[in-house]
Design an enzyme around this catalytic site. Sequence first.
Site, PDB file in Angstrom:
ATOM      1  N   GLY A 142      73.513  79.874  70.390  1.00  0.00           N
ATOM      2  CA  GLY A 142      72.760  80.962  69.793  1.00  0.00           C
ATOM      3  C   GLY A 142      71.453  81.195  70.517  1.00  0.00           C
ATOM      4  O   GLY A 142      70.987  80.350  71.294  1.00  0.00           O
ATOM      5  N   CYS A 143      70.834  82.341  70.266  1.00  0.00           N
ATOM      6  CA  CYS A 143      69.600  82.696  70.962  1.00  0.00           C
ATOM      7  C   CYS A 143      68.432  81.792  70.548  1.00  0.00           C
ATOM      8  O   CYS A 143      67.749  81.215  71.401  1.00  0.00           O
ATOM      9  CB  CYS A 143      69.260  84.162  70.724  1.00  0.00           C
ATOM     10  SG  CYS A 143      69.282  84.678  68.995  1.00  0.00           S
ATOM     11  N   TYR A 144      68.214  81.641  69.252  1.00  0.00           N
ATOM     12  CA  TYR A 144      67.142  80.751  68.799  1.00  0.00           C
ATOM     13  C   TYR A 144      67.380  79.304  69.249  1.00  0.00           C
ATOM     14  O   TYR A 144      66.458  78.648  69.741  1.00  0.00           O
ATOM     15  CB  TYR A 144      67.011  80.802  67.274  1.00  0.00           C
ATOM     16  CG  TYR A 144      66.285  82.006  66.725  1.00  0.00           C
ATOM     17  CD1 TYR A 144      64.999  82.335  67.144  1.00  0.00           C
ATOM     18  CD2 TYR A 144      66.875  82.810  65.757  1.00  0.00           C
ATOM     19  CE1 TYR A 144      64.329  83.434  66.612  1.00  0.00           C
ATOM     20  CE2 TYR A 144      66.217  83.909  65.223  1.00  0.00           C
ATOM     21  CZ  TYR A 144      64.940  84.216  65.655  1.00  0.00           C
ATOM     22  OH  TYR A 144      64.269  85.302  65.125  1.00  0.00           O
TER      23      TYR A 144
END
Length: 344
Positions: free
Chosen positions: A147-149
């Site tokens: 995921g991005c985070y």
Amino acid sequence: MQIGIVGATGYGGVELFRLLYSHPGVENINLYSSTQHGEFFQEIYTHVNNENYTLKDLNPDEMKQQLDIIFLATPAGVSSELTPQLIGGKGKVIDLSGDLRLKDRELYTTWYKNEAASEDVLEQSVYGLPEWNKEAIQSAGIIANPGCYPTATLIGLGPVVSRELADPSRIIIDAKSGVSGAGKKASTVTHFANTQENFRIYKVNQHQHIPEIEQQLMHWDTTAEPVTFSTHLVPMTRGIMSTIYVDLKGDYSLNELVQLYEKTYEKEPFVRIRKAGEFPCTRDVYASNYCDIGLALDERTSRLTIVSVIDNLMKGAASQAVQNMNLVLGMEETTGLHHIPVYP
């Protein structure tokens, strides 16, 4: 090399198309959509109107035999059902959704509110964080793109947590994202009138990326405990800044910590460590595959502040997926990703 992008009309899908279009190892790109098949891609995204691509309907049996790489840029809940239909042929699957990241099926159901993928598929999937899992990625048939985070956060935390230098019970992550992180589908929250000149916290202690971060921290340090993770929506299109606070177990100088980070990532082409006292901003990595990191040490509290920035649609999604594709195909991992960040 034959490539397929499922979910080509979303933000992640169109970024994949942009990167793969100029990738020297790609011969042909096939675009798939379960809801818009038959439509012309250039009519949906007019900035690609120099090319003629027709969106195709899904045919898993045909796809897994004809395609070398199949990217799944789909919403949560789709990949868990589609991936089993795509394995068994020559095609390797790179999933950009969260369906294959969590090994605990019950944990996935709790956080994503969907039915989890089968145990067999989860056992085959490899977590695709190249800076920390390169060898496993190279031999994988199914890759769960992070995921991005988590990408920004884990690259920031890796050097101190993997060496057990940080107190695992006191990790606080304060993260901010541009509006594109919410996806293409419009909502009241992402409406211009509600984002412009506004700063919003959301999913407080409930973001679905929390268990993904904790899973990797547990892999590095088995004594790791739940983290405090807050997410905010910033009135900009793209970019993530993850500001992380950790209590150190010992006494270290800022220069020692900077050197530790430099040593850890010295062979990683997409991680850039700032000099002591210098900090990155999201503009520094805009439209690139870079993750830039700056450090600050409060000697009064022995607390380290880690500032990690990425482009959420690139290193947080599409370009990291291409980096994983390069690794799994035995290519130089930087192939097709030599992009200097866009400025201004």
